[in-house]
Design a protein around this motif. Structure first.
Motif, mmCIF file in Angstrom:
data_model
loop_
_atom_site.group_PDB
_atom_site.id
_atom_site.type_symbol
_atom_site.label_atom_id
_atom_site.label_comp_id
_atom_site.label_asym_id
_atom_site.label_seq_id
_atom_site.Cartn_x
_atom_site.Cartn_y
_atom_site.Cartn_z
ATOM 1 N N ALA A 14 0.853 -1.198 0.000
ATOM 2 C CA ALA A 14 0.000 0.000 0.000
ATOM 3 C C ALA A 14 0.887 1.245 0.000
ATOM 4 N N PRO A 15 1.512 1.548 -1.147
ATOM 5 C CA PRO A 15 2.450 2.676 -1.182
ATOM 6 C C PRO A 15 1.801 4.039 -0.918
ATOM 7 N N ASP A 16 0.471 4.141 -1.028
ATOM 8 C CA ASP A 16 -0.200 5.414 -0.782
ATOM 9 C C ASP A 16 -0.451 5.672 0.703
ATOM 10 N N ILE A 17 -0.189 4.670 1.560
ATOM 11 C CA ILE A 17 -0.326 4.834 3.013
ATOM 12 C C ILE A 17 1.077 4.997 3.587
ATOM 13 N N PRO A 18 1.395 6.186 4.146
ATOM 14 C CA PRO A 18 2.766 6.410 4.615
ATOM 15 C C PRO A 18 3.254 5.407 5.661
ATOM 16 N N TYR A 19 2.440 5.133 6.700
ATOM 17 C CA TYR A 19 2.880 4.233 7.761
ATOM 18 C C TYR A 19 1.713 3.421 8.300
ATOM 19 N N LEU A 20 2.021 2.191 8.724
ATOM 20 C CA LEU A 20 1.080 1.360 9.464
ATOM 21 C C LEU A 20 1.680 1.114 10.841
ATOM 22 N N VAL A 21 0.825 1.060 11.844
ATOM 23 C CA VAL A 21 1.302 0.760 13.187
ATOM 24 C C VAL A 21 0.330 -0.220 13.837
ATOM 25 N N ALA A 22 0.871 -1.280 14.424
ATOM 26 C CA ALA A 22 0.059 -2.272 15.142
ATOM 27 C C ALA A 22 -0.142 -1.766 16.569
ATOM 28 N N VAL A 23 -1.401 -1.731 17.004
ATOM 29 C CA VAL A 23 -1.727 -1.258 18.355
ATOM 30 C C VAL A 23 -2.744 -2.193 18.992
ATOM 31 N N THR A 24 -2.859 -2.074 20.306
ATOM 32 C CA THR A 24 -3.904 -2.772 21.054
ATOM 33 C C THR A 24 -4.643 -1.727 21.882
#
Length: 108
Positions: free
Chosen positions: A54-64
């Motif tokens: 998903a190059p159009d999404i700058p960053y992903l972060v896993a959270v709880t």
């Protein structure tokens, strides 16, 4: 968000900026409607990452999401004036003077 914290607390979020976020940091969710306030909280599970699919999404972060703390904030959110906020950005660091209020209201 409260229901999500109870039913499916682990999720990936996309961020426009990562702002030196690290595993173990907390994300405080600021909502603008029906009132401007922090009413949910999560813990960062992994440092933000790029998603090659998903190059159009700058960053992903896993959270709880933290269910009990989110329930507490849902009942008694922390308003914009209590946070001393001017302009709200998508990702910003909590001001040191606002942190005790957030922690107390979340029961942390």
């Amino acid at each position: 968000m409260r229901r999500l914290a109870e039913e499916e607390p682990e999720l990936d979020l996309w961020l426009g900026r990562r702002n030196r976020m690290r595993r173990g940091d907390r994300l405080w969710f600021f909502f603008t409607h029906p009132e401007s306030a922090v009413a949910a909280v999560a813990e960062v599970d992994e440092e933000p990452r790029n998603d090659p699919d998903a190059p159009d999404i700058p960053y992903l972060v896993a959270v709880t999401l933290l269910p009990e703390a989110t329930k507490a904030l849902h009942r008694d959110p922390v308003g914009r004036d209590e946070l001393g906020l001017g302009q709200v950005r998508s990702v910003q660091t909590v001001k040191p003077e606002a942190l005790p209020v957030l922690l107390t209201r979340a029961g942390l």
